[in-house]
Design an enzyme around this catalytic site. Structure first.
Site, PDB file in Angstrom:
ATOM      1  N   ALA A  23       0.843  -1.207   0.000  1.00  0.00           N
ATOM      2  CA  ALA A  23       0.000   0.000   0.000  1.00  0.00           C
ATOM      3  C   ALA A  23       0.873   1.249   0.000  1.00  0.00           C
ATOM      4  CB  ALA A  23      -0.928  -0.017   1.213  1.00  0.00           C
ATOM      5  N   CYS A 105      -4.323  -8.293   5.957  1.00  0.00           N
ATOM      6  CA  CYS A 105      -3.968  -6.954   6.433  1.00  0.00           C
ATOM      7  C   CYS A 105      -4.259  -6.809   7.930  1.00  0.00           C
ATOM      8  CB  CYS A 105      -4.734  -5.892   5.638  1.00  0.00           C
ATOM      9  SG  CYS A 105      -4.283  -4.233   6.158  1.00  0.00           S
ATOM     10  N   ASN A 204       5.730 -16.082   1.516  1.00  0.00           N
ATOM     11  CA  ASN A 204       6.069 -14.668   1.707  1.00  0.00           C
ATOM     12  C   ASN A 204       6.544 -14.415   3.138  1.00  0.00           C
ATOM     13  OD1 ASN A 204       4.128 -11.862   2.612  1.00  0.00           O
ATOM     14  ND2 ASN A 204       5.962 -11.672   1.379  1.00  0.00           N
ATOM     15  N   GLY A 205       7.541 -13.540   3.215  1.00  0.00           N
ATOM     16  CA  GLY A 205       8.031 -13.120   4.519  1.00  0.00           C
ATOM     17  C   GLY A 205       9.531 -13.233   4.624  1.00  0.00           C
ATOM     18  N   ARG A 229       9.120  -5.897   1.579  1.00  0.00           N
ATOM     19  CA  ARG A 229       9.920  -4.746   2.035  1.00  0.00           C
ATOM     20  C   ARG A 229      11.274  -4.644   1.352  1.00  0.00           C
ATOM     21  NH1 ARG A 229       9.550  -6.118   8.103  1.00  0.00           N
ATOM     22  NH2 ARG A 229       9.510  -8.134   7.056  1.00  0.00           N
TER      23      ARG A 229
HETATM   24  C1  LIG Z   1       4.294  -0.496   3.633  1.00  0.00           C
HETATM   25  C2  LIG Z   1       3.619  -1.832   3.486  1.00  0.00           C
HETATM   26  C3  LIG Z   1       2.428  -1.925   2.772  1.00  0.00           C
HETATM   27  C4  LIG Z   1       1.793  -3.162   2.611  1.00  0.00           C
HETATM   28  N1  LIG Z   1       0.635  -3.223   1.877  1.00  0.00           N
HETATM   29  C5  LIG Z   1       0.055  -4.426   1.649  1.00  0.00           C
HETATM   30  C6  LIG Z   1      -1.092  -4.535   0.818  1.00  0.00           C
HETATM   31  O1  LIG Z   1      -1.605  -3.553   0.251  1.00  0.00           O
HETATM   32  N2  LIG Z   1      -1.612  -5.787   0.639  1.00  0.00           N
HETATM   33  C7  LIG Z   1      -1.078  -6.905   1.216  1.00  0.00           C
HETATM   34  O2  LIG Z   1      -1.584  -8.017   1.021  1.00  0.00           O
HETATM   35  N3  LIG Z   1       0.017  -6.823   1.998  1.00  0.00           N
HETATM   36  C8  LIG Z   1       0.592  -5.637   2.203  1.00  0.00           C
HETATM   37  N4  LIG Z   1       1.736  -5.566   2.951  1.00  0.00           N
HETATM   38  C9  LIG Z   1       2.362  -6.809   3.428  1.00  0.00           C
HETATM   39  C10 LIG Z   1       3.389  -7.322   2.425  1.00  0.00           C
HETATM   40  O3  LIG Z   1       2.806  -7.593   1.168  1.00  0.00           O
HETATM   41  C11 LIG Z   1       4.078  -8.606   2.943  1.00  0.00           C
HETATM   42  O4  LIG Z   1       3.114  -9.596   3.150  1.00  0.00           O
HETATM   43  C12 LIG Z   1       4.842  -8.381   4.237  1.00  0.00           C
HETATM   44  O5  LIG Z   1       5.557  -7.150   4.221  1.00  0.00           O
HETATM   45  C13 LIG Z   1       5.822  -9.531   4.516  1.00  0.00           C
HETATM   46  O6  LIG Z   1       6.785  -9.649   3.484  1.00  0.00           O
HETATM   47  P1  LIG Z   1       8.316  -9.102   3.687  1.00  0.00           P
HETATM   48  O7  LIG Z   1       8.817  -9.765   4.944  1.00  0.00           O
HETATM   49  O8  LIG Z   1       9.005  -9.511   2.427  1.00  0.00           O
HETATM   50  O9  LIG Z   1       8.213  -7.609   3.869  1.00  0.00           O
HETATM   51  C14 LIG Z   1       2.357  -4.328   3.179  1.00  0.00           C
HETATM   52  C15 LIG Z   1       3.563  -4.243   3.868  1.00  0.00           C
HETATM   53  C16 LIG Z   1       4.196  -3.026   4.041  1.00  0.00           C
HETATM   54  C17 LIG Z   1       5.498  -2.957   4.795  1.00  0.00           C
END
Ligand SMILES: Cc1cc2nc3c(=O)[nH]c(=O)nc-3n(C[C@H](O)[C@H](O)[C@H](O)COP(=O)(O)O)c2cc1C
Length: 313
Positions: A23, A105, A204-205, A229
């Site tokens: 987002a 979310c 994911n993660g 991220r």
């Molecule tokens: C700033 C920000 C915005 C995000 N917006 C969404 C979103 O719109 N939809 C969604 O499913 N997840 C959203 N997420 C979650 C990420 O898609 C992801 O699931 C989460 O960050 C874990 O992955 P990572 O460890 O690679 O960051 C958001 C995460 C962050 C940090």
């Protein structure tokens, strides 16, 4: 990372390294950048099904794309099956053959409304949503978390329900809602989901490097990874994961600034690209001073001038 195509319904992606919905960030120019660096599928940020129902211009803008983008998935959130189906059928969704439903979310406003991760507590409604959305003719996918709290993990059962309702792919963020984005990823839960369903499972993660991606794949048996991220700090993480050649940070920034300016107004471009530059400069010597300067930039030209100072070649 072992690359392979992923078949989602009747569509096959180029590879199994996806850009997550983020987002405020995964707009068309940013997705274009990540795709150029090798991302096999990019997601729009989440948009509100209700927002579309009530004709919100902002919601439509979030879905901006251009024909040359190629394959892209749109993500939607909501909790009313008919409103979500109407969103899938809305003209703003026309360019997106794949619609992902957000069931992860953790943001309090969304959760309290019974949307996003709240659907993990209401699997019957979650199933109804998927069943109804499938009727739109879109390929429906679901992105969800492993549970609300660590004492009640629901991943495999939830995955099975989503598949049964018609989801063509699931993405599992291996953390609970309560963990937000912190803490270790629960590999075992993602693996349990992978064992439970036939449709592709994306893990994911915590992917910040090729080694992270390989570990996530190895520990979970997932079909692919989704990066969130790490892409904000370094869109060229997709180069590392897919073997596409890298380019300089300055060249990357120049492209993104140009593309953002082509589709967004000057104010948005300035504010957005200041934020992006602040991500990209993280960890560099003198980052704090550059950030201070950046946030004084009043237009895209000034942002560019500072970027050139940061990343002079
Ligand atoms: C700033 C920000 C915005 C995000 N917006 C969404 C979103 O719109 N939809 C969604 O499913 N997840 C959203 N997420 C979650 C990420 O898609 C992801 O699931 C989460 O960050 C874990 O992955 P990572 O460890 O690679 O960051 C958001 C995460 C962050 C940090």
């Amino acid at each position: 990372m072992r690359l392979k195509p992923i078949t989602i319904g009747n569509i096959t992606t180029e590879n199994n390294v996806f850009l997550a919905p983020l987002a405020g960030y995964t707009n068309y120019p940013f997705r274009r950048l990540c795709k150029g660096y090798g991302a096999g599928l990019c997601y729009t940020e989440m948009v509100s099904a209700k927002g579309l129902k009530y004709g919100s211009e902002n919601t439509k803008e979030l879905l901006y794309t251009e024909e040359n983008e190629g394959l892209c998935a749109a993500q939607v959130f909501g909790n009313e099956p008919d409103t979500l189906r109407a969103a899938c059928e809305h003209e703003a969704f026309a360019p997106f053959p794949i619609v992902d439903i957000n069931m992860g979310c953790p943001v309090p406003k969304i959760y309290k409304n019974g949307e996003g991760s709240a659907l993990l507590e209401n699997p019957i409604l979650a199933e109804q949503i998927v069943r109804e959305c499938v009727k739109s003719g879109k390929i429906i996918t679901v992105k969800f978390r492993i549970g609300i709290t660590d004492d009640k993990l629901i991943t495999a059962e939830f995955a099975k329900r989503m598949e049964g309702a018609g989801a063509s792919l699931i993405t599992v963020h291996g953390r609970t809602k309560d963990k937000i984005y912190a803490g270790d990823v629960n590999f075992a839960e993602i693996e349990a989901a992978k064992r439970a369903v036939q449709v592709p499972v994306i893990a994911n993660g915590g992917v910040f490097s090729n080694a992270d991606a390989e570990r996530l794949m190895r520990e979970t048996g997932a079909d692919g990874v989704m990066v969130a991220r790490a892409a904000l700090f370094n869109p060229q993480i997709f180069c590392e994961l897919t073997g596409v050649p890298t380019e300089s940070k300055l060249e990357m920034f120049r492209k993104q600034l140009k593309w953002t300016g082509q589709v967004c107004d000057e104010r948005f471009t300035t504010v957005f690209m200041r934020k992006m530059a602040a991500f990209y400069v993280k960890g560099q010597k003198g980052a704090a001073a550059f950030k201070e300067k950046l946030f004084q930039a009043q237009n895209p030209e000034e942002v560019w001038a500072i970027a050139q100072q940061i990343w002079q070649e």
